[in-house]
Design a protein around this motif. Structure first.
Motif, PDB file in Angstrom:
ATOM      1  N   GLN A 428       0.674  -1.087  -0.072  1.00 36.62           N
ATOM      2  CA  GLN A 428      -0.052  -0.119   0.146  1.00 36.62           C
ATOM      3  C   GLN A 428       0.809   1.314  -0.117  1.00 36.62           C
ATOM      4  O   GLN A 428       1.799   1.457   0.753  1.00 36.62           O
ATOM      5  CB  GLN A 428      -0.882  -0.145   1.302  1.00 36.62           C
ATOM      6  CG  GLN A 428      -1.854   1.213   1.247  1.00 36.62           C
ATOM      7  CD  GLN A 428      -2.757   1.181   2.161  1.00 36.62           C
ATOM      8  OE1 GLN A 428      -2.947   0.278   3.248  1.00 36.62           O
ATOM      9  NE2 GLN A 428      -4.029   2.038   2.320  1.00 36.62           N
ATOM     10  N   THR A 429       0.669   2.149  -0.973  1.00 33.73           N
ATOM     11  CA  THR A 429       1.458   3.348  -1.159  1.00 33.73           C
ATOM     12  C   THR A 429       0.873   4.609  -0.662  1.00 33.73           C
ATOM     13  O   THR A 429       1.507   5.604  -0.386  1.00 33.73           O
ATOM     14  CB  THR A 429       1.969   3.377  -2.413  1.00 33.73           C
ATOM     15  OG1 THR A 429       0.689   3.421  -3.525  1.00 33.73           O
ATOM     16  CG2 THR A 429       2.767   2.162  -3.193  1.00 33.73           C
ATOM     17  N   GLU A 430      -0.628   4.604  -0.656  1.00 31.57           N
ATOM     18  CA  GLU A 430      -1.290   5.730  -0.301  1.00 31.57           C
ATOM     19  C   GLU A 430      -2.451   5.411   0.896  1.00 31.57           C
ATOM     20  O   GLU A 430      -2.948   4.098   0.364  1.00 31.57           O
ATOM     21  CB  GLU A 430      -1.829   6.473  -1.356  1.00 31.57           C
ATOM     22  CG  GLU A 430      -0.739   7.231  -2.423  1.00 31.57           C
ATOM     23  CD  GLU A 430      -1.310   7.973  -3.398  1.00 31.57           C
ATOM     24  OE1 GLU A 430      -2.319   8.965  -3.166  1.00 31.57           O
ATOM     25  OE2 GLU A 430      -1.025   7.685  -4.500  1.00 31.57           O
ATOM     26  N   GLU A 431      -3.003   6.252   1.341  1.00 38.79           N
ATOM     27  CA  GLU A 431      -4.352   5.849   2.072  1.00 38.79           C
ATOM     28  C   GLU A 431      -5.565   6.007   1.314  1.00 38.79           C
ATOM     29  O   GLU A 431      -5.618   6.663   0.555  1.00 38.79           O
ATOM     30  CB  GLU A 431      -4.657   6.804   3.254  1.00 38.79           C
ATOM     31  CG  GLU A 431      -3.508   7.100   4.432  1.00 38.79           C
ATOM     32  CD  GLU A 431      -3.486   5.431   5.326  1.00 38.79           C
ATOM     33  OE1 GLU A 431      -4.782   4.950   5.537  1.00 38.79           O
ATOM     34  OE2 GLU A 431      -2.455   4.764   5.198  1.00 38.79           O
ATOM     35  N   LEU A 432      -6.346   5.247   1.621  1.00 41.55           N
ATOM     36  CA  LEU A 432      -7.862   5.027   0.704  1.00 41.55           C
ATOM     37  C   LEU A 432      -8.507   6.093   1.135  1.00 41.55           C
ATOM     38  O   LEU A 432      -8.312   6.639   2.305  1.00 41.55           O
ATOM     39  CB  LEU A 432      -8.267   3.656   0.902  1.00 41.55           C
ATOM     40  CG  LEU A 432      -7.591   2.497   0.575  1.00 41.55           C
ATOM     41  CD1 LEU A 432      -8.357   1.309   1.096  1.00 41.55           C
ATOM     42  CD2 LEU A 432      -7.675   2.542  -1.193  1.00 41.55           C
ATOM     43  N   ILE A 433      -9.476   6.450   0.133  1.00 36.96           N
ATOM     44  CA  ILE A 433     -10.597   7.544   0.463  1.00 36.96           C
ATOM     45  C   ILE A 433     -11.549   6.683   1.293  1.00 36.96           C
ATOM     46  O   ILE A 433     -12.255   5.904   0.826  1.00 36.96           O
ATOM     47  CB  ILE A 433     -11.049   8.082  -0.787  1.00 36.96           C
ATOM     48  CG1 ILE A 433     -10.062   8.974  -1.610  1.00 36.96           C
ATOM     49  CG2 ILE A 433     -12.359   9.090  -0.716  1.00 36.96           C
ATOM     50  CD1 ILE A 433     -10.470   9.172  -3.147  1.00 36.96           C
ATOM     51  N   THR A 434     -11.789   7.122   2.588  1.00 39.16           N
ATOM     52  CA  THR A 434     -12.655   6.697   3.232  1.00 39.16           C
ATOM     53  C   THR A 434     -13.712   7.593   3.809  1.00 39.16           C
ATOM     54  O   THR A 434     -14.380   7.325   5.189  1.00 39.16           O
ATOM     55  CB  THR A 434     -12.206   5.661   4.457  1.00 39.16           C
ATOM     56  OG1 THR A 434     -11.253   6.493   5.204  1.00 39.16           O
ATOM     57  CG2 THR A 434     -11.289   4.406   3.576  1.00 39.16           C
ATOM     58  N   THR A 435     -13.968   8.754   3.261  1.00 37.83           N
ATOM     59  CA  THR A 435     -14.908   9.644   3.920  1.00 37.83           C
ATOM     60  C   THR A 435     -15.536  10.240   2.733  1.00 37.83           C
ATOM     61  O   THR A 435     -15.141  10.336   1.509  1.00 37.83           O
ATOM     62  CB  THR A 435     -14.108  10.941   4.668  1.00 37.83           C
ATOM     63  OG1 THR A 435     -13.295  11.509   3.729  1.00 37.83           O
ATOM     64  CG2 THR A 435     -13.600  10.473   5.975  1.00 37.83           C
ATOM     65  N   CYS A 436     -16.917  10.483   2.788  1.00 39.98           N
ATOM     66  CA  CYS A 436     -17.640  10.985   1.752  1.00 39.98           C
ATOM     67  C   CYS A 436     -17.193  12.507   1.433  1.00 39.98           C
ATOM     68  O   CYS A 436     -17.154  13.378   2.393  1.00 39.98           O
ATOM     69  CB  CYS A 436     -19.116  11.050   2.138  1.00 39.98           C
ATOM     70  SG  CYS A 436     -20.227  11.777   0.872  1.00 39.98           S
ATOM     71  N   ASN A 437     -16.980  12.575   0.007  1.00 38.09           N
ATOM     72  CA  ASN A 437     -16.266  14.194   0.046  1.00 38.09           C
ATOM     73  C   ASN A 437     -17.372  14.797  -1.197  1.00 38.09           C
ATOM     74  O   ASN A 437     -17.476  14.452  -2.285  1.00 38.09           O
ATOM     75  CB  ASN A 437     -15.062  14.102  -0.672  1.00 38.09           C
ATOM     76  CG  ASN A 437     -14.155  15.345  -1.166  1.00 38.09           C
ATOM     77  OD1 ASN A 437     -14.715  16.356  -0.438  1.00 38.09           O
ATOM     78  ND2 ASN A 437     -13.266  15.134  -2.039  1.00 38.09           N
ATOM     79  N   GLN A 438     -18.135  15.643  -0.816  1.00 39.66           N
ATOM     80  CA  GLN A 438     -19.213  16.244  -1.655  1.00 39.66           C
ATOM     81  C   GLN A 438     -19.096  17.748  -1.205  1.00 39.66           C
ATOM     82  O   GLN A 438     -18.568  18.374  -0.248  1.00 39.66           O
ATOM     83  CB  GLN A 438     -20.432  16.006  -1.448  1.00 39.66           C
ATOM     84  CG  GLN A 438     -20.944  14.433  -1.741  1.00 39.66           C
ATOM     85  CD  GLN A 438     -22.335  14.360  -1.858  1.00 39.66           C
ATOM     86  OE1 GLN A 438     -23.072  15.246  -2.162  1.00 39.66           O
ATOM     87  NE2 GLN A 438     -22.506  12.966  -1.911  1.00 39.66           N
ATOM     88  N   TYR A 439     -19.404  18.763  -2.419  1.00 38.09           N
ATOM     89  CA  TYR A 439     -19.393  20.132  -2.413  1.00 38.09           C
ATOM     90  C   TYR A 439     -20.128  20.630  -3.153  1.00 38.09           C
ATOM     91  O   TYR A 439     -20.661  20.032  -4.476  1.00 38.09           O
ATOM     92  CB  TYR A 439     -17.779  20.922  -2.314  1.00 38.09           C
ATOM     93  CG  TYR A 439     -17.194  20.355  -3.746  1.00 38.09           C
ATOM     94  CD1 TYR A 439     -17.386  21.256  -4.557  1.00 38.09           C
ATOM     95  CD2 TYR A 439     -16.494  19.109  -3.806  1.00 38.09           C
ATOM     96  CE1 TYR A 439     -16.547  21.028  -5.825  1.00 38.09           C
ATOM     97  CE2 TYR A 439     -15.857  18.985  -5.091  1.00 38.09           C
ATOM     98  CZ  TYR A 439     -15.941  19.838  -5.949  1.00 38.09           C
ATOM     99  OH  TYR A 439     -15.083  19.741  -7.228  1.00 38.09           O
ATOM    100  N   VAL A 440     -20.582  21.955  -3.074  1.00 42.64           N
ATOM    101  CA  VAL A 440     -21.576  22.544  -3.803  1.00 42.64           C
ATOM    102  C   VAL A 440     -20.771  23.698  -4.369  1.00 42.64           C
ATOM    103  O   VAL A 440     -20.086  24.418  -3.466  1.00 42.64           O
ATOM    104  CB  VAL A 440     -22.851  23.015  -3.061  1.00 42.64           C
ATOM    105  CG1 VAL A 440     -22.629  23.962  -1.877  1.00 42.64           C
ATOM    106  CG2 VAL A 440     -23.728  23.945  -4.308  1.00 42.64           C
ATOM    107  N   ALA A 441     -20.982  24.179  -5.666  1.00 45.54           N
ATOM    108  CA  ALA A 441     -20.043  25.203  -6.243  1.00 45.54           C
ATOM    109  C   ALA A 441     -21.066  25.844  -7.236  1.00 45.54           C
ATOM    110  O   ALA A 441     -21.658  25.171  -7.961  1.00 45.54           O
ATOM    111  CB  ALA A 441     -18.692  24.879  -6.700  1.00 45.54           C
ATOM    112  N   GLY A 442     -20.780  27.063  -7.457  1.00 42.73           N
ATOM    113  CA  GLY A 442     -21.621  27.767  -8.555  1.00 42.73           C
ATOM    114  C   GLY A 442     -21.187  29.298  -8.713  1.00 42.73           C
ATOM    115  O   GLY A 442     -20.172  29.768  -8.120  1.00 42.73           O
ATOM    116  N   VAL A 443     -21.757  29.823  -9.729  1.00 43.59           N
ATOM    117  CA  VAL A 443     -21.780  31.238 -10.018  1.00 43.59           C
ATOM    118  C   VAL A 443     -22.917  32.195  -9.936  1.00 43.59           C
ATOM    119  O   VAL A 443     -24.047  31.724  -9.952  1.00 43.59           O
ATOM    120  CB  VAL A 443     -21.121  31.334 -11.303  1.00 43.59           C
ATOM    121  CG1 VAL A 443     -20.969  32.970 -11.845  1.00 43.59           C
ATOM    122  CG2 VAL A 443     -19.800  30.550 -11.797  1.00 43.59           C
ATOM    123  N   VAL A 444     -22.532  33.171  -9.026  1.00 49.16           N
ATOM    124  CA  VAL A 444     -23.825  34.208  -8.979  1.00 49.16           C
ATOM    125  C   VAL A 444     -23.724  35.214  -9.945  1.00 49.16           C
ATOM    126  O   VAL A 444     -22.796  35.733 -10.152  1.00 49.16           O
ATOM    127  CB  VAL A 444     -23.623  34.816  -7.416  1.00 49.16           C
ATOM    128  CG1 VAL A 444     -24.690  35.772  -7.231  1.00 49.16           C
ATOM    129  CG2 VAL A 444     -23.843  33.694  -6.204  1.00 49.16           C
TER     130      VAL A 444
END
Length: 657
Positions: A428-444
């Motif tokens: 194993q060379t890197e840690e696994l993604i084990t959390t939910c990663n969401q975000y909201v983005a946009g333009v006003v």
């Protein structure tokens, strides 16, 4: 009458009937083999029947399954394809799932996804379908997860089946193999796949690189002429839990149908030999219990089973091990882990992470390996696919990892191996993604000119209007907030000289996901307008009309968005008071409509007060029934549903500014 033609027709009919009867007899013989899991024997007959031109849904099912359950998914494709095209209205939706999985085995992912969409439409509430619909960009996430393991060379595999590696905590790797041992290869083969039965072997681990020395068969009475596989050892290496066919003290057990199932046994090490073999008390002759995995402290045992409360072909369970060596009651790990498919081969790392193989969670094809991390109260997180190169489009399973050295092993039947199943080692060379990663983005932007608005304030609120985060838009009008999965939010934007705007947003359970949410602000707002008592606040704010469904009083999702704008105005102007006036259409009698409109007014007021935290004294209201229709649709006048809906509305009359 043409008697010659009549005789020929009768003869041909009798011939065809005889052929069909003969094929049905052969099918029945093959079914006997199939039902006792002798897939290879059954397949030989099914293929002969198919080659003779005979066709039926049952024949195609059995042929596909005979390959599918032997992990030959590519060979199953033609038969599932025939089944789903020729007998589309006559099949169990489970075959759509198997067909999709088989297509993934040759990386035909677009076709597999379309089949899963059909599967979702038919089943409706199948958890595998729900996972798929919620993770449509699963290949993107798997790609992000990939590359965190580097495969190493391993030379212990045979031309037969080698799998189920485990650490014995004595510097050795224990695994199951059908290579035989001692004086020669066993001549007994298993009807399931015509491979010799499995025995347990050990191989010393060279810690620096994970290389294994020449394997040797375990000593003692642990190996028999039937299957032994998937072991798990106590921290001192003196106790082992292992899987074996239902066989103890030279007695072979079977269920009521005569099938020999799997059980978990326990043994102890004495003088370098495994002895004191005992069957665990929660085994059964009527279902399989297999693939044990001990927690690091030895207090819990995880395993796979198809016991009566299982959700799918096999589920994962946990049972407490008491200090005196007795056991508690098996507990199903629940819907977050288990699906209607196969969850199997659990492994618990020293840190408490649970790794397992599944074809019910969304993966690359066949069995994929997933990891879930421990949470509070003994629960686990949602599972995360561990990505390539550990996972492939074939079956990948029996994963173990030494978290100190980062060296681990797993098994796969992928192309390029030496045998039917092979063991692979990795670093194993890197840690696994084990959390939910969401975000909201946009333009006003400005709603009229579409110009981007710099330094507009943007707020992230929870669904009860509590502020969680705030930011201002950058030089390109952009904003961004991090989100939690499976959570509802309100996104609000504001800028001096503009009226505020809001949008509702619900984060799903996709592990890596961006929500694109553009916001538009209209110039003016109440500050730019002449406001007097009697005006409708909704019209002043240019809100969409808030409608109700026929005969309903609950707040629709589209109405929530508009009500949030009412809440913003009430918060911005602390002296503002409004009167909510709810109306119905003319359908139903007058008394009922008055009652319904009262319910709608109360529902609207409750939302504003509770969600917006607005003082109750500032919001009054009542129902007006059908007394204030805004079109021709009175009693007895024919109108469309859309025309009637115009009357099912709410107004927000300003009492005081």
């Amino acid at each position: 009458m043409n008697f010659t033609k009549y005789f020929i027709n009768i003869s041909l009919s009798m011939l065809l009937s005889g052929i069909a009867f003969s094929q049905e007899k052969r099918m029945a013989k093959a079914d006997e083999s199939f039902n006792r899991y002798a897939f290879v024997d059954a397949r030989k007959i099914y293929l002969q029947v198919a080659e003779s031109g005979y066709e039926s849904a049952d024949l195609f099912k059995k042929l596909g399954d005979s390959y599918y359950f032997n992990a030959r998914l590519e060979d199953a494709i033609p038969w599932y394809e025939k089944l789903t095209t020729k007998y589309a209205d006559d099949i169990d939706p489970e075959y759509l799932f198997r067909y999709s999985q088989s297509l993934k085995s040759i990386q035909r992912y677009e076709e597999a996804d379309k089949i899963m969409e059909q599967f979702n439409t038919i089943t409706g509430n199948d958890q595998r379908a729900e996972f798929f619909m919620n993770t449509r960009d699963y290949l993107k996430f798997i790609e992000m997860q990939s590359g965190k393991f580097r495969l190493l060379k391993l030379s212990i595999n045979s031309k037969y089946s080698d799998y189920a590696p485990s650490f014995n905590n004595q510097g050795e790797l224990i695994f199951a193999s059908s290579r035989g041992g001692g004086s020669g290869m066993s001549k007994v083969v298993h009807e399931w796949n015509e491979m010799p039965f499995l025995d347990l072997f050990s191989s010393t681990i060279i810690e620096s690189n994970g290389i294994l020395q020449t394997p040797k068969k375990l000593k003692g009475k642990i190996n028999t002429k039937f299957h032994e596989s998937s072991t798990s050892f106590s921290s001192d290496g003196q106790t082992v839990y292992f899987t074996r066919n239902n066989y103890l003290k030279r007695k072979l057990g079977s269920n009521v149908e005569g099938t020999i199932l799997l059980k978990i046994y326990r043994a102890t090490l004495e003088n370098d030999k495994w002895t004191n073999i005992e069957e665990l008390p929660f085994n059964s002759n009527e279902y399989s219990i297999a693939h044990p995995a001990l927690s690091a402290d030895g207090t819990k045992l995880y395993f796979a089973s198809d016991m009566p409360d299982s959700r799918g072909l096999s589920d994962l369970y946990v049972i407490d091990i008491h200090e005196d060596g007795t056991f508690g009651e098996p507990k199903n790990l629940g819907d977050k882990i288990n699906t209607e498919g196969r969850e199997t081969f659990p492994y618990v790392s020293d840190s408490g992470r649970l790794y397992f193989a599944s074809d019910g969670h969304i993966g690359l094809g066949g069995l994929d390996i997933f990891v879930t991390v421990p949470e509070e109260l003994g629960e686990f997180s949602i599972p995360y696919n561990v990505g390539k190169p550990v996972n492939s489009s074939e079956d990948d399973f029996t994963f173990v990892l030494n978290e100190n050295t980062k060296i681990g092993y797993f098994s796969s039947n992928r192309a390029g191996g030496k045998g039917n199943d092979d063991i692979y080692s990795f670093k194993q060379t890197e840690e696994l993604i084990t959390t939910c990663n969401q975000y909201v983005a946009g333009v006003v932007t400005d709603a009229s000119s579409r110009e981007v608005l710099v330094d507009a304030e943007v707020f992230l609120l929870d669904d009860t209007n509590n502020e969680l985060q705030r930011t201002v838009t950058d030089s390109k009008g952009r904003y961004r907030f991090d989100l939690e999965c499976d959570t509802s939010y309100i996104v609000r934007a504001n800028k001096i000289g503009y009226g505020p705007t809001e949008a509702l947003l619900t984060a799903n359970n996709v592990l890596e996901h961006k929500h694109d949410l553009a916001l538009q602000l209209s110039k003016g707002g109440l500050a730019e307008k002449e406001v007097k008592p009697g005006d409708d606040l909704a019209k002043l704010l240019d809100l969409e009309i808030i409608y109700f469904d026929l005969d309903k009083s609950f707040i629709r999702r589209d109405a929530e968005i508009e009500l949030q704008k009412i809440i913003v105005a009430l918060n911005e102007y602390p002296d503002l008071k409004i009167d909510v006036r709810s109306h119905t259409d003319s359908r139903a009698d007058d008394d009922y409509n008055m009652y319904l409109s009262e319910r709608r007014a109360k529902s609207t007021i409750k939302y504003i007060v509770e969600k917006g935290k607005i003082d109750r004294s500032r919001v009054t209201g009542r129902g007006y029934g059908e007394t204030a229709l805004i079109n021709k649709c009175a009693d007895g006048v024919p109108c469309s549903d859309d025309e009637h809906q115009l009357n099912r509305r709410s107004e927000f009359i300003i009492l005081q500014k």
